[in-house]
Design a protein around this motif. Structure first.
Motif, PDB file in Angstrom:
ATOM      1  N   TYR A 119      -2.279   1.934  -4.929  1.00  0.00           N
ATOM      2  CA  TYR A 119      -1.699   3.263  -4.833  1.00  0.00           C
ATOM      3  C   TYR A 119      -2.580   4.475  -4.682  1.00  0.00           C
ATOM      4  O   TYR A 119      -3.650   4.333  -5.266  1.00  0.00           O
ATOM      5  CB  TYR A 119      -1.257   3.602  -6.423  1.00  0.00           C
ATOM      6  CG  TYR A 119      -0.096   4.571  -6.424  1.00  0.00           C
ATOM      7  CD1 TYR A 119       1.227   4.431  -6.130  1.00  0.00           C
ATOM      8  CD2 TYR A 119      -0.650   5.893  -6.980  1.00  0.00           C
ATOM      9  CE1 TYR A 119       2.108   5.676  -6.368  1.00  0.00           C
ATOM     10  CE2 TYR A 119       0.229   6.757  -7.299  1.00  0.00           C
ATOM     11  CZ  TYR A 119       1.524   6.792  -6.838  1.00  0.00           C
ATOM     12  OH  TYR A 119       2.693   7.860  -7.031  1.00  0.00           O
ATOM     13  N   SER A 120      -2.426   5.241  -3.777  1.00  0.00           N
ATOM     14  CA  SER A 120      -3.078   6.226  -3.211  1.00  0.00           C
ATOM     15  C   SER A 120      -2.390   7.604  -3.221  1.00  0.00           C
ATOM     16  O   SER A 120      -1.076   7.416  -3.136  1.00  0.00           O
ATOM     17  CB  SER A 120      -3.760   6.181  -1.849  1.00  0.00           C
ATOM     18  OG  SER A 120      -4.393   4.777  -1.671  1.00  0.00           O
ATOM     19  N   ASN A 178       0.905  -1.259  -0.082  1.00  0.00           N
ATOM     20  CA  ASN A 178       0.019  -0.159   0.012  1.00  0.00           C
ATOM     21  C   ASN A 178       0.837   1.399   0.002  1.00  0.00           C
ATOM     22  O   ASN A 178       1.402   1.479   1.026  1.00  0.00           O
ATOM     23  CB  ASN A 178      -0.891   0.137   1.282  1.00  0.00           C
ATOM     24  CG  ASN A 178      -1.899  -1.220   1.181  1.00  0.00           C
ATOM     25  OD1 ASN A 178      -2.505  -1.466   0.512  1.00  0.00           O
ATOM     26  ND2 ASN A 178      -1.567  -2.148   2.346  1.00  0.00           N
ATOM     27  N   SER A 187      -2.234   1.681   7.876  1.00  0.00           N
ATOM     28  CA  SER A 187      -3.030   1.551   6.399  1.00  0.00           C
ATOM     29  C   SER A 187      -2.109   1.605   5.297  1.00  0.00           C
ATOM     30  O   SER A 187      -2.635   1.332   4.152  1.00  0.00           O
ATOM     31  CB  SER A 187      -3.891   2.875   6.345  1.00  0.00           C
ATOM     32  OG  SER A 187      -4.960   2.914   7.443  1.00  0.00           O
ATOM     33  N   TYR A 188      -0.963   2.198   5.564  1.00  0.00           N
ATOM     34  CA  TYR A 188      -0.025   2.511   4.200  1.00  0.00           C
ATOM     35  C   TYR A 188       1.412   1.727   4.502  1.00  0.00           C
ATOM     36  O   TYR A 188       1.823   1.722   5.701  1.00  0.00           O
ATOM     37  CB  TYR A 188       0.215   3.782   4.067  1.00  0.00           C
ATOM     38  CG  TYR A 188      -0.767   4.485   3.598  1.00  0.00           C
ATOM     39  CD1 TYR A 188      -1.631   4.230   2.229  1.00  0.00           C
ATOM     40  CD2 TYR A 188      -1.781   5.325   4.472  1.00  0.00           C
ATOM     41  CE1 TYR A 188      -2.827   4.955   1.814  1.00  0.00           C
ATOM     42  CE2 TYR A 188      -2.808   6.035   3.919  1.00  0.00           C
ATOM     43  CZ  TYR A 188      -3.327   5.898   2.769  1.00  0.00           C
ATOM     44  OH  TYR A 188      -4.521   6.437   2.134  1.00  0.00           O
ATOM     45  N   ASP A 189       2.015   1.240   3.520  1.00  0.00           N
ATOM     46  CA  ASP A 189       3.060   0.441   3.801  1.00  0.00           C
ATOM     47  C   ASP A 189       4.368   1.394   3.487  1.00  0.00           C
ATOM     48  O   ASP A 189       5.774   1.163   3.978  1.00  0.00           O
ATOM     49  CB  ASP A 189       3.297  -0.894   3.240  1.00  0.00           C
ATOM     50  CG  ASP A 189       2.239  -1.770   3.483  1.00  0.00           C
ATOM     51  OD1 ASP A 189       2.087  -2.130   4.520  1.00  0.00           O
ATOM     52  OD2 ASP A 189       1.555  -2.256   2.491  1.00  0.00           O
ATOM     53  N   PHE A 197       1.500   5.466  -0.502  1.00  0.00           N
ATOM     54  CA  PHE A 197       0.951   6.535  -0.307  1.00  0.00           C
ATOM     55  C   PHE A 197       2.006   7.897  -0.968  1.00  0.00           C
ATOM     56  O   PHE A 197       2.907   7.976  -0.284  1.00  0.00           O
ATOM     57  CB  PHE A 197       0.687   6.958   1.069  1.00  0.00           C
ATOM     58  CG  PHE A 197      -0.524   7.930   1.422  1.00  0.00           C
ATOM     59  CD1 PHE A 197      -1.690   8.371   0.367  1.00  0.00           C
ATOM     60  CD2 PHE A 197      -0.653   8.656   2.546  1.00  0.00           C
ATOM     61  CE1 PHE A 197      -2.657   9.229   0.508  1.00  0.00           C
ATOM     62  CE2 PHE A 197      -1.529   9.495   2.717  1.00  0.00           C
ATOM     63  CZ  PHE A 197      -2.326   9.914   1.726  1.00  0.00           C
ATOM     64  N   CYS A 249       5.228   5.774   2.218  1.00  0.00           N
ATOM     65  CA  CYS A 249       4.860   6.853   1.803  1.00  0.00           C
ATOM     66  C   CYS A 249       6.059   7.528   1.291  1.00  0.00           C
ATOM     67  O   CYS A 249       7.151   7.382   1.441  1.00  0.00           O
ATOM     68  CB  CYS A 249       4.235   7.649   3.209  1.00  0.00           C
ATOM     69  SG  CYS A 249       5.525   7.886   4.569  1.00  0.00           S
ATOM     70  N   ALA A 305       3.352  -0.370   9.542  1.00  0.00           N
ATOM     71  CA  ALA A 305       3.215  -1.002   8.197  1.00  0.00           C
ATOM     72  C   ALA A 305       2.897  -2.414   8.396  1.00  0.00           C
ATOM     73  O   ALA A 305       3.618  -3.019   8.872  1.00  0.00           O
ATOM     74  CB  ALA A 305       4.493  -0.354   7.230  1.00  0.00           C
TER      75      ALA A 305
END
Length: 358
Positions: free
Chosen positions: A70-71, A44, A89-91, A46, A93, A277
């Motif tokens: 991908y966000s 994930n 929520s994200y791995d 960001f 950033c 993460a």
């Protein structure tokens, strides 16, 4: 005879007990020798919008089998708020220089294992061990660049050399600016002769008053794609990312990037692993992939910011390496400065930004 019989019985019982223990263990591993469970094939990410080609993500998945979710975000403050609100929520950033300072102070980043990122060796020494992350304990560089002024020379005929030129009444209603408090207030501070990191009440009050004069003249605030307004003619001048200007030049060579005489604002974006993460090993595989020379080239050609990858630079055509909109001349780098974490002054800067835009 009885003693010998008893000895034989004990020996048999011991053998039976050992056999039972071995059978009970079955295929189990001895404590302390367990292999770590392999992470699920998910990552994930960001990142800023318009900052990584889909082709790069697809290649990573094809080579590793890891699916990338991908966000995107529009500002560092938005990223920080989401990471604080939803840990895990994200791995991976992408955090800018000053934001790395903020996140490390708040304990929001996981330490890296650089031995699992061997392509870190491709990074030019100039972009290793930055002041905000000595020894690259938490980050590896992604891209770097500047914030300066972009103009359409077909419509702007007078010289533009200073941050102060944004306040020229001739540009009223034709200005595009990044929707970013630190960069806009920082540029205003520099137009007043201060550092972009100045936090004294007097300086911030002056910057607020000056920004209030400019805001009504701004056509739009846009951090996602500020080049769009320059290209469609709605804006003739803008406070812009260097790479956005270089992208605009591909469609309209009349677009020019200006380094203000007071100095541009420098930045370096970095890949990091947020605290909690769920897939840190996959994140480091992704970092290593991104730091390959050929992958760096693909990214730099799609989004022409400056690459920190020495191997990538060797592969880029001369016209890209020599374009000042992508790669700042050394003299301009010396005049520029990075944003820093301003600590307790952060709420005041955010308040000023909210008030001048309301």
């Amino acid at each position: 005879m009885k003693r010998r019989t008893r000895t034989m019985i004990f020996q048999v019982l011991a053998l039976v007990l050992v056999a039972a223990l071995l059978a009970g263990c079955g295929g189990q591993q001895i404590a302390g020798t367990e292999k770590p469970a392999e992470e699920e094939k998910v990552l994930n990410v960001f990142n800023w919008s318009e900052y990584m080609p889909q082709s790069v993500i697809d290649k990573f998945t094809a080579e590793t089998g890891i699916k990338v979710n991908y966000s995107t975000y529009s500002s560092q403050e938005e990223m920080l708020a989401k990471l604080q609100a939803a840990p895990g929520s994200y791995d991976l950033c992408v955090a800018s220089d000053y934001m790395v300072e903020v996140m490390t102070k708040q304990g929001l980043l996981e330490p890296l294992k650089l031995d699992k990122i061997p392509n870190f060796n491709n990074v030019d020494p100039l972009y290793r061990n930055p002041p905000y992350d000595p020894e690259n304990k938490y980050t590896v560089p992604y891209m770097w660049g500047t914030v300066g002024i972009a103009i359409n020379t077909d419509r702007v005929k007078r010289p533009v050399t200073s941050w102060q030129d944004l306040w020229d009444p001739a540009f009223a209603g034709k200005i595009v600016m990044l929707n970013d408090a630190r960069y806009c207030i920082g540029a205003t501070l520099k137009s007043l002769g201060y550092s972009c990191n100045e936090t004294s009440p007097e300086a911030l009050a002056k910057a607020k008053n000056k920004l209030q004069e400019l805001i009504p003249k701004v056509k739009a605030f846009d951090s996602d794609s500020p080049k769009t307004l320059l290209l469609n003619g709605e804006a003739v001048i803008g406070l812009m990312w260097n790479g956005e200007t270089a992208l605009a030049q591909k469609e309209n060579p009349a677009i020019k990037y200006i380094y203000p005489k007071e100095g541009a604002i420098r930045w370096q974006d970095n890949m990091a692993i947020p605290k909690g993460a769920k897939h840190p090993e996959n994140a480091m595989k992704f970092m290593n992939f991104i730091l390959r020379g050929d992958i760096g080239k693909e990214i730099a050609e799609a989004y022409p910011y400056a690459s920190p990858n020495a191997e990538t630079i060797k592969m880029l055509p001369a016209e890209t390496r020599d374009n000042p909109a992508s790669y700042a001349p050394e003299a301009e780098l010396k005049k520029g400065e990075f944003l820093k974490d301003v600590g307790e002054a952060t709420p005041e800067i955010e308040r000023i930004w909210t008030e001048v835009k309301s």
